[in-house]
Design an enzyme around this catalytic site. Structure first.
Site, PDB file in Angstrom:
ATOM      1  N   LYS A 120     -13.585  -7.370  -6.533  1.00 28.75           N
ATOM      2  CA  LYS A 120     -13.915  -7.906  -5.216  1.00 28.75           C
ATOM      3  C   LYS A 120     -15.359  -8.400  -5.315  1.00 28.75           C
ATOM      4  CE  LYS A 120     -10.644  -5.235  -2.501  1.00 28.75           C
ATOM      5  NZ  LYS A 120      -9.658  -4.935  -3.539  1.00 28.75           N
TER       6      LYS A 120
ATOM      7  N   ASP B 178      -0.570  -0.228  -4.424  1.00 30.52           N
ATOM      8  CA  ASP B 178      -1.991   0.124  -4.294  1.00 30.52           C
ATOM      9  C   ASP B 178      -2.118   1.435  -3.541  1.00 30.52           C
ATOM     10  OD1 ASP B 178      -4.699   0.278  -4.101  1.00 30.52           O
ATOM     11  OD2 ASP B 178      -4.974  -1.628  -3.040  1.00 30.52           O
TER      12      ASP B 178
ATOM     13  N   GLU C 160      -2.335   0.252  -8.568  1.00 30.98           N
ATOM     14  CA  GLU C 160      -3.774   0.086  -8.388  1.00 30.98           C
ATOM     15  C   GLU C 160      -4.384   1.394  -7.879  1.00 30.98           C
ATOM     16  OE1 GLU C 160      -4.202  -3.813  -6.637  1.00 30.98           O
ATOM     17  OE2 GLU C 160      -5.963  -3.123  -5.535  1.00 30.98           O
TER      18      GLU C 160
ATOM     19  N   LYS D 197       0.843  -1.201   0.000  1.00 33.97           N
ATOM     20  CA  LYS D 197       0.000   0.000   0.000  1.00 33.97           C
ATOM     21  C   LYS D 197       0.877   1.249   0.000  1.00 33.97           C
ATOM     22  CE  LYS D 197      -4.065  -2.054   1.008  1.00 33.97           C
ATOM     23  NZ  LYS D 197      -5.336  -1.851   0.322  1.00 33.97           N
TER      24      LYS D 197
HETATM   25 MG    MG Z   1      -6.898  -2.060  -4.010  1.00 31.87          MG
END
Ligand code: MG
Length: 334
Positions: free
Chosen positions: A252, A178, A204, A149
């Protein structure tokens, strides 16, 4: 079909603290719904698992709807509903639609208890410099793709950490970044200039989902592929982006909506010779939703990319929520 409907809430603790742009998270909350077919006595389970920062309904909205459905004023509990009740769940409650759709299909076809897909998975590293300490354990466990992240601190500092992480990782390791929609356009450009296409698989969700034009422009300029995640939280979002986005789509499944609608959208694109570059990813769901997510992933995931279900290290795997038998998860919540 006459069905009774009940639900239970769950809270699952993370090991450590998960951070995204909306804050720090120590646990994950969701709902498990159970339908019982009054004619056959069969039970079907589904999971409603909205996630902060994504564009499905919130947990509170899902809870309000399900609570009202399960405890109708002046009527006995559990109430009797039908398939039409489920088909009529409002469109914006996409995680709720997913959960009820799963519970309904489990009634007629209980899924086998296939645990984890055989496919390579990406491991979610902890934030910042902690990633440097943690990746070797994942490497030992066989992971070759890692997700990190970003956009959690000053870009210059974070980019120098990226350099350290890349020097530490073996050259064959792939890294996904991300940003969870948290970079400005200028910061995103700064990041992309720093990304080696040989080492970074993709970035991302660099920008907020509302910045559609900027996202499209960035994708045209970028030296590495870009992926949408928050932007394609729901099936309606995915349908809007599919014809225009040149990059990857992170899906997702538990947020998208009724899974049969997702499946038919994806298979129509495939039939038309326009398959999407799809990476299926966890939303830190329990084994109940994950079974369905993995089943769809096995049909449509880009076989050249790792899937995003490598999140086991974030949970105590003995906490009961990994149980392949949903009856036991249900009992565990009583
Ligand atoms: Mg993501």
């Amino acid at each position: 079909m006459n069905l009774t409907v009940e639900f239970r809430l769950y809270t699952r603790l993370y090991k450590g603290i998960l951070e995204n742009r909306l804050g720090l998270w120590t646990s994950r909350t969701g709902l498990i719904v159970r339908l019982e077919d009054l004619d056959t006595g069969r039970k079907g389970y589904g999971e409603i698992a909205p996630f902060p920062g994504f564009r499905s309904e919130t947990y509170d909205q899902a809870f309000a709807f399900v609570n009202r459905l399960c405890y109708p004023i002046g009527k006995p509990h559990p109430p009797v509903i039908t398939e039409e009740t489920i088909a009529g769940i409002p469109e914006h409650l996409t995680a709720t639609r997913f959960g009820f759709g799963c519970a309904l299909s489990h009634l007629s076809a209980p899924e086998d208890s296939s645990p984890m897909a055989d496919h390579p998975q990406a491991a979610l590293l902890p934030r910042g410099s902690q990633a440097l300490e943690v990746w070797p354990a994942y490497w030992e466990a066989g992971y070759r793709t890692f997700k990190w992240k970003i956009a959690l601190m000053d870009p210059a500092r974070e980019i120098s950490l990226l350099d350290k992480l890349l020097s530490a990782l073996p050259p064959e390791a792939k890294l996904r970044l991300d940003a969870n929609g948290n970079l400005t356009l200028a910061q995103a450009q700064e990041w992309l200039n720093a990304c080696d296409p040989q080492r970074i698989e993709f970035l991302e969700q660099p920008l907020d989902p509302e910045q559609k034009e900027d996202l499209l422009q960035l994708a045209q300029e970028s030296p590495i592929p870009l992926a949408l995640d928050e932007s394609v939280s729901t099936l309606a979002d995915l349908q809007e982006w599919a014809p225009q986005w040149p990059g990857i789509f992170v899906l997702k499944v538990p947020l998208l909506g009724f899974v049969d609608q997702t499946r038919s959208f994806l298979s129509n694109l495939r039939t038309q010779g326009q398959p999407l570059d799809l990476v299926f990813s966890s939303v830190l769901e329990t084994s109940i939703a994950r079974k369905t997510a993995l089943a769809l992933a096995q049909e449509f995931h880009n076989p050249k990319r790792a899937m995003g279900f490598g999140v086991q290290a974030w949970f105590d795997l003995e906490d009961g929520f990994e149980d392949a038998n949903p009856d036991r998860i249900w009992e565990h919540l009583s």
